[in-house]
Enzyme design. Structure first.
Site, PDB file in Angstrom:
ATOM      1  N   CYS A  33       0.845  -1.193   0.000  1.00  0.00           N
ATOM      2  CA  CYS A  33       0.000   0.000   0.000  1.00  0.00           C
ATOM      3  C   CYS A  33       0.880   1.243   0.000  1.00  0.00           C
ATOM      4  O   CYS A  33       2.059   1.187   0.328  1.00  0.00           O
ATOM      5  CB  CYS A  33      -0.914  -0.016   1.209  1.00  0.00           C
ATOM      6  SG  CYS A  33      -1.974  -1.474   1.287  1.00  0.00           S
ATOM      7  N   TYR A 175      -5.856 -13.224  -3.568  1.00  0.00           N
ATOM      8  CA  TYR A 175      -5.400 -12.782  -2.251  1.00  0.00           C
ATOM      9  C   TYR A 175      -6.059 -13.572  -1.122  1.00  0.00           C
ATOM     10  O   TYR A 175      -7.282 -13.608  -1.007  1.00  0.00           O
ATOM     11  CB  TYR A 175      -5.721 -11.292  -2.119  1.00  0.00           C
ATOM     12  CG  TYR A 175      -5.196 -10.604  -0.886  1.00  0.00           C
ATOM     13  CD1 TYR A 175      -3.934 -10.878  -0.390  1.00  0.00           C
ATOM     14  CD2 TYR A 175      -5.954  -9.633  -0.237  1.00  0.00           C
ATOM     15  CE1 TYR A 175      -3.445 -10.220   0.729  1.00  0.00           C
ATOM     16  CE2 TYR A 175      -5.474  -8.964   0.876  1.00  0.00           C
ATOM     17  CZ  TYR A 175      -4.217  -9.263   1.358  1.00  0.00           C
ATOM     18  OH  TYR A 175      -3.739  -8.602   2.460  1.00  0.00           O
ATOM     19  N   HIS A 178      -2.931 -12.068   5.308  1.00  0.00           N
ATOM     20  CA  HIS A 178      -3.130 -11.111   6.402  1.00  0.00           C
ATOM     21  C   HIS A 178      -4.471 -11.236   7.110  1.00  0.00           C
ATOM     22  O   HIS A 178      -4.812 -10.390   7.920  1.00  0.00           O
ATOM     23  CB  HIS A 178      -2.982  -9.663   5.892  1.00  0.00           C
ATOM     24  CG  HIS A 178      -1.648  -9.361   5.303  1.00  0.00           C
ATOM     25  ND1 HIS A 178      -1.482  -8.944   4.005  1.00  0.00           N
ATOM     26  CD2 HIS A 178      -0.405  -9.436   5.827  1.00  0.00           C
ATOM     27  CE1 HIS A 178      -0.196  -8.754   3.759  1.00  0.00           C
ATOM     28  NE2 HIS A 178       0.482  -9.062   4.842  1.00  0.00           N
ATOM     29  N   ASP A 271       3.792  -9.222   9.428  1.00  0.00           N
ATOM     30  CA  ASP A 271       4.408  -9.286   8.104  1.00  0.00           C
ATOM     31  C   ASP A 271       5.362  -8.118   7.875  1.00  0.00           C
ATOM     32  O   ASP A 271       6.386  -8.263   7.212  1.00  0.00           O
ATOM     33  CB  ASP A 271       3.294  -9.290   7.054  1.00  0.00           C
ATOM     34  CG  ASP A 271       3.795  -9.546   5.653  1.00  0.00           C
ATOM     35  OD1 ASP A 271       4.837 -10.197   5.497  1.00  0.00           O
ATOM     36  OD2 ASP A 271       3.130  -9.093   4.701  1.00  0.00           O
TER      37      ASP A 271
END
Length: 687
Positions: A33, A175, A178, A271
């Protein structure tokens, strides 16, 4: 190849087949991001394109929303809701392709992580449950997705994959990382209580992820590689996916289905752990098993900044592709420098997570090490190229902290003759002092890298141990002066929540961060007042406990180191301090300081408490050390100086990242015409 010319890093530049496409090397900029997303498409395309120019073989987007029922507002991510969203993303793919790299996209349907604040659609989840994303406390619940909903999500995902293909992307990431994606949420026992074919057994809970992978391969697999992004350990033990448990079974179950496995640990704060808590390669213990279960290439991360560590991970059979987000931000040209054998020129990530604050603060990406990050389009900045000098002017830079070093370095790269002076015997300023504190050793890279580069420039002269007065500056005969003399911590306790000097602050047992970093420490019972709210208060509390002090940390905020939520480390900091026996007293300010106690006041109730102590540390605000600048201003008015500028903390105390940026900006603006009231390009909505 001739063994005499072989490089130990040649393995990093081997081709890697990814289904129908081929990666030109093993350097893979993974999804990250950036605070740009759908709102700043030109800036985003230029930033990603710079990574490709720097040699990253595959360059990926951030997570890209596929439908308004998975709307991540207020966070600014990518969007591929409809055909109208193709052109902005195509800009990025074109920018990446221009330099011979593959363009990858991460398609995201976030389920319980999406509050849908913009679309106002009900979120979908494996069950009716609270939304987990956003603030983490949003009063929003998702509805249980029925089979018709799941068919719709599959259709939206397939259509998004086809749009991504039309936009020019070469790799499509499905995806499940997370804990943010609906596909992963279906896999988690704690979130999935279904009794239909999408719940119960692991095979059933994996069904939705399998279907998304199969749909994507069927839709675009003729031309695009399909990657499975899976978090293989949540660090939650039996409550979550584990690399020793169900995650291993999932990999085995789907081993040959995707063209690429993209694996990491979850959640994001794990992460992207900061260097204060995790070092290079820290994810290997969790991800190393994946290659034993599949013949497909494996991509992983771990804040790899050293080419030696990258080569080791490949040769040991841990990874096939070296994934990087933060190291690619700190140095977009890391691959090119590695290929050329210029290892000492790599601008290594310090793991501070200032880049992460681009997303968490909804503002364009920035970096402590790389001041050009986020400025590629709006200012036209390049991390390796700077316009040449326009004259034979000579410049004196006073102060060799992060701002002064960066300024002198870039002026030298432009070709100007530069004198850089520093009062201390070693260059580095605040970076030198702070990097000696617990957990911050990698931050020294800010100074070390710049010193290495400065020593390569014949036009830059370094003068450590040279305290400069105004008379000294004028006696130097240099007509252009840049003042980068830093800042000092206030000793009176004035700050964000203490508007007046704290009574008793002038006593000998009251200390500032400058005292502690200079080796002058209190002993016994210490009250540390943190009105700064970033990392320093917690780090100094840790330093004090290491030196045998019993520490009470007082803060006006609801919790310790409040701002570090934006760098994803607040919980780790609080846990560390509690484990060290630090007493944390939130929502309090110091009202007064006596010889053997402080009086603290609750910020809401005004209730007063006395805390016995032998020492007090005040971490509040800093005062700019700008007296030299003000003493020289009359000389500028009198014509004795031709230009005078103050930069970094001497201008306004701020983050280290801002000090570096300030120095870089000053170097680029030197000898240039005024930039105007709006000194950069702005992306605007066309009506």
């Amino acid at each position: 190849m001739d063994t005499q010319t072989a490089s130990p890093f040649d393995i990093l530049f081997e081709l890697v087949r990814l289904g129908p496409v081929t990666a030109p090397n093993r350097f893979y900029q993974v999804s990250h991001c950036n605070g740009m997303g759908h709102r700043h498409p030109r800036a985003l395309a230029a930033m990603r394109g710079m990574k490709a120019e720097g040699g990253w073989g595959v360059v990926c987007t951030e997570e890209v929303e596929i439908h308004p029922s998975s709307d991540l507002t207020p966070y600014i991510e990518g969007r591929l809701w409809s055909d109208e969203d193709i052109p902005p993303l195509a800009l990025m793919a074109e920018s990446v392709h221009r330099h011979g790299a593959l363009a990858a996209i991460e398609l995201a349907y976030n389920g319980l992580d999406a509050g849908n604040l913009y679309s106002r659609m009900p979120p979908l989840g494996p069950r009716a449950a609270s939304v987990l994303g956003g603030s983490g406390y949003d009063p929003i619940q998702a509805r249980r997705a029925d089979k018709e909903d799941l068919r719709a999500v599959r259709r939206w995902h397939r259509e998004a994959a086809l749009r991504a293909k039309r936009a020019g992307f070469d790799v499509i990431h499905v995806y499940a990382g997370h804990g943010l994606s609906l596909a992963m949420q279906f896999m988690l026992k704690r979130l999935n209580d279904r009794t239909d074919e999408y719940g119960g057994s692991l095979e059933n809970r994996v069904r939705f992820f399998r279907e998304l992978l199969e749909d994507t391969k069927e839709a675009v697999g003729d031309r695009c590689a399909v990657a499975a992004r899976l978090a293989v350990d949540e660090l939650l033990g039996e409550e979550g996916l584990s690399s020793r448990g169900e995650a291993r079974d999932i990999i085995a179950m789907l081993a040959e289905l995707p063209d690429l496995w993209d694996v990491n640990i979850s959640g994001w704060s794990n992460d992207s752990a900061t260097s204060r808590f995790e070092k290079e390669g820290y994810q290997e213990p969790y991800t190393a098993f994946v290659k034993t279960l599949t013949s497909k290439p494996v991509l992983g991360v771990g804040r790899y900044t050293s080419p030696d560590a990258m080569v080791s991970a490949i040769r040991r059979g841990v990874l096939d592709l070296i994934g990087a987000a933060r190291p690619s931000i700190a140095d977009p040209f890391l691959p090119q420098k590695t290929r050329a054998g210029r290892i000492e020129d790599i601008r290594e990530c310090i793991g501070c997570n200032i880049c992460v604050t681009g997303d968490t603060r909804m503002a364009p990406l920035r970096c402590t090490q790389n001041p050009t990050m986020g400025e590629e389009w709006r200012r036209g900045w390049h991390p390796e190229i700077i316009p040449p000098k326009k004259s034979e002017k000579e410049i004196l830079v006073v102060g060799a902290g992060p701002a002064g070093m960066e300024c002198a370095l870039q002026l030298g790269r432009r070709g100007y003759t530069v004198i850089l002076t520093e009062a201390r015997r070693e260059l580095g300023g605040r970076v030198l002092l702070e990097s000696a504190l617990p957990g911050l050793s990698e931050w020294r890279r800010v100074a070390d890298w710049r010193l290495t580069q400065l020593r390569k420039l014949p036009s830059v002269s370094l003068y450590p141990g040279s305290l400069m007065s105004a008379a000294d500056v004028l006696d130097s005969g240099l007509a252009h002066v840049i003042v980068a003399t830093g800042a000092r911590w206030r000793r009176d306790g004035v700050g964000r929540n203490s508007w007046h000097p704290i009574p008793g602050h002038e006593q000998a047992h009251v200390f500032t961060p400058d005292d502690l970093m200079a080796g002058k420490l209190p002993s016994g019972r210490v009250v540390l007042f943190d009105d700064d709210h970033y990392y320093l208060g917690g780090v100094l509390a840790e330093l004090l406990t290491q030196n045998g002090c019993a520490v009470t940390l007082v803060t006006p905020a609801p919790e310790v180191s409040r701002w570090t939520h934006f760098t994803l480390e607040q919980e780790r900091i609080e846990k560390r301090l509690l484990s060290l026996g630090v007493t944390i007293l939130p929502r309090h300010v110091i009202g007064s300081i006596a010889p053997e106690a402080v009086t603290v006041t609750h910020t809401l109730t005004n209730a007063e408490t006395s805390i016995p102590c032998d020492g007090v540390v005040l971490v509040t605000e800093r005062l700019p050390e700008d007296h030299l600048y003000h003493e020289l201003k009359p000389a500028l008015a009198e014509g004795k100086l031709q230009s005078l500028r103050v930069i970094g903390d001497a201008e306004a105390p701020h983050l280290i990242a801002q000090a570096v940026y300030s120095g870089h900006l000053a170097a680029r603006e030197f000898d240039e015409p005024p930039a105007g009231d709006v000194p950069f390009k702005v992306e605007r909505i066309a009506l």
